[in-house]
Scaffold this active site. Sequence first.
Site, PDB file in Angstrom:
ATOM      1  N   GLY A 132       0.781  -1.230   0.000  1.00 14.84           N
ATOM      2  CA  GLY A 132       0.000   0.000   0.000  1.00 14.84           C
ATOM      3  C   GLY A 132       0.809   1.276   0.000  1.00 14.84           C
ATOM      4  CE  LYS A 173       7.304   2.553  -8.680  1.00 18.58           C
ATOM      5  NZ  LYS A 173       6.915   1.884  -7.430  1.00 18.58           N
ATOM      6  N   PRO A 202      -5.653   3.163   7.720  1.00 20.36           N
ATOM      7  CG  PRO A 202      -7.794   3.914   8.271  1.00 20.36           C
ATOM      8  CD  PRO A 202      -6.371   4.387   8.135  1.00 20.36           C
ATOM      9  CG  LEU A 255      -9.101   4.005   3.386  1.00 18.53           C
ATOM     10  CD1 LEU A 255      -8.573   5.192   2.599  1.00 18.53           C
ATOM     11  CD2 LEU A 255      -9.864   4.470   4.618  1.00 18.53           C
TER      12      LEU A 255
END
Length: 212
Positions: free
Chosen positions: A15, A33, A184, A186
């Site tokens: 993630g 990136k 968290p 989602l």
Amino acid sequence: MKTRLVVTGTDTGIGKTIFSAALTDALDGCYWKPVQSGLDEETDSETAARLGRLSPDRILPEAYRLATPASPHLSARIDGVIVRPEGLLPPTVDRPLVIEGAGGLLVPLTERTVFADVFARWQIPVVLCARTGLGTINHTLLSLEALRRRAIPILGVAFIGDAQEDSEAIISELGAVRRLGRLPRLEPLAPDHLRQAFAANFNIADFREVPA
């Protein structure tokens, strides 16, 4: 100079692109990136742009776009591309810059260079993303050792997943590292929900007050 941060992870698929999108959005920054492996599906840059609602000028072009979805050293070999790590230099921009690595710290960029070697040369503070599931203590502490062995500055650890208070606390204690917060899971994973979750679980000042 504006704040610059490297976002890396303890593993692939945990993630860190989602976290990078939220952090770039919160900082009103640019996303980069350096190396993208795999072009058939949505790239990490495209995911960051979508989830962070980042305009095209805030997504910096990759230095290497490799078609084969594999470790960069293998992807480059299959694609017939020569990757030159010494030529990877963070872009100069007039906004904060969030740089996302590929996979974990010791993912090979070439047959002789891993991503951590590049980060060591840059000396840009690192945010280590760690999942909260089983095995994270070992993976995260090993990643912290790899960073310290190369004298790479560490901003802290950002956890991703369901709350596991004991694991998060022992990593912070044994790893002697700042616990930045936890993102968290989602459902649905949408830009508004991501922005709200980041704001609720992280202090953006922890990321702004960083030497460039």
